[in-house]
Design an enzyme around this catalytic site. Sequence first.
Site, PDB file in Angstrom:
ATOM      1  CG  ASP A   1       5.307   2.624   6.493  1.00  0.00           C
ATOM      2  OD1 ASP A   1       4.393   3.537   6.531  1.00  0.00           O
ATOM      3  OD2 ASP A   1       5.277   1.738   8.326  1.00  0.00           O
ATOM      4  CG  HIS A   2       4.294  -0.186   4.380  1.00  0.00           C
ATOM      5  ND1 HIS A   2       4.022  -1.293   4.228  1.00  0.00           N
ATOM      6  CD2 HIS A   2       3.838   0.191   5.094  1.00  0.00           C
ATOM      7  CE1 HIS A   2       3.978  -1.735   5.587  1.00  0.00           C
ATOM      8  NE2 HIS A   2       3.575  -0.426   5.961  1.00  0.00           N
TER       9      HIS A   2
ATOM     10  CG  HIS B   1      -4.429  -0.397   6.243  1.00  0.00           C
ATOM     11  ND1 HIS B   1      -3.792  -0.241   7.568  1.00  0.00           N
ATOM     12  CD2 HIS B   1      -2.790   0.675   6.305  1.00  0.00           C
ATOM     13  CE1 HIS B   1      -2.779   0.540   7.689  1.00  0.00           C
ATOM     14  NE2 HIS B   1      -2.336   0.697   7.226  1.00  0.00           N
TER      15      HIS B   1
ATOM     16  CG  HIS C   1       5.266  -2.044  10.603  1.00  0.00           C
ATOM     17  ND1 HIS C   1       3.544  -2.253  11.190  1.00  0.00           N
ATOM     18  CD2 HIS C   1       5.014  -1.675   9.015  1.00  0.00           C
ATOM     19  CE1 HIS C   1       3.656  -1.159  10.765  1.00  0.00           C
ATOM     20  NE2 HIS C   1       3.996  -1.072   9.305  1.00  0.00           N
TER      21      HIS C   1
ATOM     22  CG  ASP D   1       1.248  -1.973   7.746  1.00  0.00           C
ATOM     23  OD1 ASP D   1       1.717  -2.645   8.090  1.00  0.00           O
ATOM     24  OD2 ASP D   1       1.119  -0.236   8.067  1.00  0.00           O
TER      25      ASP D   1
ATOM     26  CG  HIS E   1       0.245   4.352   4.651  1.00  0.00           C
ATOM     27  ND1 HIS E   1      -0.688   3.881   6.044  1.00  0.00           N
ATOM     28  CD2 HIS E   1      -0.740   5.173   4.937  1.00  0.00           C
ATOM     29  CE1 HIS E   1      -1.927   3.756   5.822  1.00  0.00           C
ATOM     30  NE2 HIS E   1      -2.073   4.933   4.778  1.00  0.00           N
TER      31      HIS E   1
ATOM     32  CG  HIS F   1      -0.020   0.633   2.309  1.00  0.00           C
ATOM     33  ND1 HIS F   1       0.459  -0.881   3.037  1.00  0.00           N
ATOM     34  CD2 HIS F   1      -0.422   0.994   3.415  1.00  0.00           C
ATOM     35  CE1 HIS F   1       1.104  -0.385   4.347  1.00  0.00           C
ATOM     36  NE2 HIS F   1       0.437   0.486   4.672  1.00  0.00           N
TER      37      HIS F   1
END
EC number: 3.1.26.11
Length: 337
Positions: free
Chosen positions: A88-89, A162, A288, A230, A86, A84
């Site tokens: 941090d990914h 999520h 994570h 997530d 976000h 996805h």
Amino acid sequence: MAVLAPQRGGARSPDTSYHRGVSVRELVVLGTSSAVPTRHRNHNGYLLRWDGEGFLFDPGEGTQRQMLHAGVSAHDITWICVTHFHGDHCLGVPGVVQRIARDGVNHEVRAAYPASGETYWGRLRNASAFADTDVITPRPLSGEVVRWPSGPVTLTARPLSHPVQSYGYRVDEPGGRRMLPGELARRGVRGPMIGELQRHGSLTMPDGSTVTLEECSVPKPGQSAAFVMDTRVCDGAFALADGVDLLVIESTFLSDESALAAQYGHLTAAQAGRIAADCGVRRLVLTHFSERYTTADEPRFVDEVRTFYAGEVVTARDLMRVPVPKRADYQAQRAAK
């Protein structure tokens, strides 16, 4: 268990053992933090190496540098798989893409990501001026189940739960059969006859009798790995993890923050353990972690997992290498039951 310690001594040459005829199936952990990197944990990043294929999952900020420390290169990547969008990914995508271009990678690198994030992918893919490459092929995801063949395995994606659209991934090797030397010898099947039996499923012997593949072999399950990032507890997480040898799964919080986990669409360690137990996972990798936790908290994560899951547990650390459990271990485990 055979989990290698983190590499702290700088870069080393990429492992080319597969090209020398030896199978390499391992997870190279490039980062293990969640939204905020810490002094000891980089943003996400995971390279699953599988017989010449390299699945780079969720390259967060700093992934290119972590690859250097881990001794893997852009040439090891055949897939970029984003769960996805976000930060941090995915904030490591620009550096990885530009490194693929700069290093002259000449094989196709497919990029899987939620189709709803096409705008974000376009921004990351072309984040700055550079000498571009045409080897990166987008594979946007939509629907309930998406599958692609990839060398010796199949890559499957399923939606998770999520606040933004998110997909998890699974890698599966097809099953086969293991020949039984004793049964072959007893029926007089030897030399080139064995290959003919494997190809055709049956063999007519000189005396006119028929020998079948089922009589001389047993099923050999293919190996598998899943990447569940997530998400809340959902059907997709269970479907991805079902029966896998290696499950890499987020465990952002401990159970005393379960309300926060549900609010932001994350799992607790206990929930990760429940998924692993219900799905019959062989080796569980927790990652994570929220920045509120330190390495001193790792035993607490394992304790929560143990409420449900009795198998092998790894609390991931940056630059760790985790092998996919060998198939022989599976056979011994089955025989012991």
